[in-house]
Structures are given as structure tokens and as C-alpha cells.
Design a protein around this motif. Structure first.
Motif, PDB file in Angstrom:
ATOM      1  N   PHE A 186     -30.757 -19.030   6.403  1.00 54.65           N
ATOM      2  CA  PHE A 186     -29.649 -19.003   7.329  1.00 54.65           C
ATOM      3  C   PHE A 186     -29.589 -20.507   7.903  1.00 54.65           C
ATOM      4  N   ARG A 187     -28.533 -21.356   7.254  1.00 53.91           N
ATOM      5  CA  ARG A 187     -28.312 -22.681   7.587  1.00 53.91           C
ATOM      6  C   ARG A 187     -28.439 -22.980   8.920  1.00 53.91           C
TER       7      ARG A 187
ATOM      8  N   CYS B 266     -27.713  -8.159   5.344  1.00 55.39           N
ATOM      9  CA  CYS B 266     -26.490  -7.601   5.427  1.00 55.39           C
ATOM     10  C   CYS B 266     -25.922  -8.544   6.509  1.00 55.39           C
ATOM     11  N   ILE B 267     -26.783  -9.168   7.430  1.00 57.79           N
ATOM     12  CA  ILE B 267     -26.240 -10.201   8.271  1.00 57.79           C
ATOM     13  C   ILE B 267     -25.795 -11.539   7.258  1.00 57.79           C
TER      14      ILE B 267
ATOM     15  N   PHE C  16     -22.214 -11.744  15.341  1.00 58.60           N
ATOM     16  CA  PHE C  16     -23.653 -11.775  16.161  1.00 58.60           C
ATOM     17  C   PHE C  16     -23.522 -13.135  17.010  1.00 58.60           C
ATOM     18  N   VAL C  17     -22.412 -13.917  17.114  1.00 57.65           N
ATOM     19  CA  VAL C  17     -22.578 -15.203  17.933  1.00 57.65           C
ATOM     20  C   VAL C  17     -21.229 -15.216  18.611  1.00 57.65           C
TER      21      VAL C  17
ATOM     22  N   THR D 185     -24.706 -15.316  10.749  1.00 59.68           N
ATOM     23  CA  THR D 185     -25.742 -16.146  11.275  1.00 59.68           C
ATOM     24  C   THR D 185     -26.462 -15.231  12.235  1.00 59.68           C
ATOM     25  N   PRO D 186     -27.601 -15.011  12.340  1.00 52.75           N
ATOM     26  CA  PRO D 186     -28.479 -14.181  13.400  1.00 52.75           C
ATOM     27  C   PRO D 186     -28.178 -15.110  14.690  1.00 52.75           C
ATOM     28  N   GLY D 187     -27.665 -14.332  15.727  1.00 51.91           N
ATOM     29  CA  GLY D 187     -27.851 -14.621  17.207  1.00 51.91           C
ATOM     30  C   GLY D 187     -29.045 -15.054  17.914  1.00 51.91           C
TER      31      GLY D 187
END
Length: 177
Positions: free
Chosen positions: A8-9, A56-57, A70-71, A91-93
Motif C-alpha cells: 500500500f503506497r 480485497c482492499i 476506507f478513508v 488503502t487501509p484506513g
């Protein structure tokens, strides 16, 4: 053994930040137990029967299937539509006391590094200076009180630390209960 996690960048170490953890739970999107599960925010009007796996994210399928993010887009002013989409939907929060938001630098979303106290923040003087400036604008004009507040970060309030993906500058904002 689980496959290697996606990259995740804008959230380079979601395990260290607590946004992704090892788990035997099944992903609500792909319905597989991948060994890893997402633990932070997801905004949608749809019913979701459980957490998501990192894959899946990363591929956007969770956000697409449940029409969610997510954000929150708050703070992402001035970035391209593609960057906005990658941060909010791929992107994960992260966990925060107040609504988390993303910082921007060099016309790009910054990478979330993690929640830090004063000791970690002091290692990045540019982030500390930026935080001092933001807090002065927000109404804290007494330098002694401002420094007292900052030196106690990690005790009821913390800083959310980011790094510019273009120039490497560190940025932060205060999060408190």
C-alpha cells in the motif's frame, strides 16, 4: 502460510499501525480466510457481514462491492482523482480518536506512518514545526503552553505521522480523545 501482503503506497506498514492483523476470520468480500484481516474504518450505507482481507482492499473489490470507502476524502484537497480513489477505496484506513483524515504534500497524498508521541515526533523536526504552526493557527498562541502540550503527546493526545511520498518531508496532526 499466507501469501505476501499487498503493498500500500499510502499506508506502507498497516501491520505496525494495527490496521491489519493476523486472523483466521473470513473476508466479507472474497469469503476466504487469508490469515490477515483489516481492523479499522470502512464507511458505507450497506450491511457488511464482517471484516475484509488486505487483498480485497488493495484491488478495490471490497470498496466496489459494498460501495464504500476506507478513508474519508477530508484533507485530500488538490490531489488527482486517481490518487483520491487509491487512498479512499484501495488503502487501509487507521484507528483514531476523532475522524481520521489524510494529509497531502507535493500535490500527492502522504504515506501514513503511524500514531506517535512526542519522542517519535521530535525525531522529525519538520513535522513538529508544522504541527506548532497548525496549532498556533488553531488558536494556541502561548509558546510555553504549546510546547508543554506537545511534550505530553502520547498522554491522552497523540500525533498522526505521515511522510510525503515525493520529497520525504514528515507531517503530522494532533488526535485527542
Amino acid at each position: 502460510m499466507s501469501p505476501e501482503l499487498p503493498v500500500f503506497r499510502y499506508h506502507p506498514d498497516p501491520i505496525a499501525t494495527g490496521s491489519i492483523r493476523a486472523s483466521a476470520e473470513t473476508c466479507a468480500c472474497c469469503e476466504r480466510a487469508t490469515g490477515w484481516i483489516y481492523t479499522a474504518t470502512f464507511y458505507t450505507a450497506h450491511e457488511v457481514s464482517g471484516p475484509f482481507c488486505p487483498w480485497c482492499i488493495a484491488d478495490g473489490s471490497a470498496a466496489a462491492r459494498f460501495d464504500g470507502e476506507f478513508v474519508d476524502a477530508y484533507g485530500l484537497d488538490g490531489v488527482s482523482e486517481a490518487i483520491l480513489h487509491e487512498v479512499t477505496r484501495r488503502t487501509p484506513g487507521f484507528h483514531a480518536w476523532q475522524d481520521p483524515h489524510w494529509l497531502v504534500h507535493c500535490d500527492d497524498a502522504a504515506a501514513f506512518i503511524g500514531e506517535v508521541g512526542y519522542g517519535d515526533l521530535a525525531a522529525h523536526p519538520e513535522a513538529l514545526d508544522q504541527l506548532r504552526q497548525d496549532l498556533r493557527i488553531g488558536g494556541q498562541h502561548d509558546p510555553a503552553r504549546l510546547d508543554e502540550f506537545l511534550t505530553h503527546l502520547g498522554e491522552g493526545a497523540s500525533a498522526m505521522l505521515f511522510r510525503c511520498t515525493i520529497c520525504g518531508t514528515h507531517l503530522a496532526y494532533v488526535d485527542a480523545s
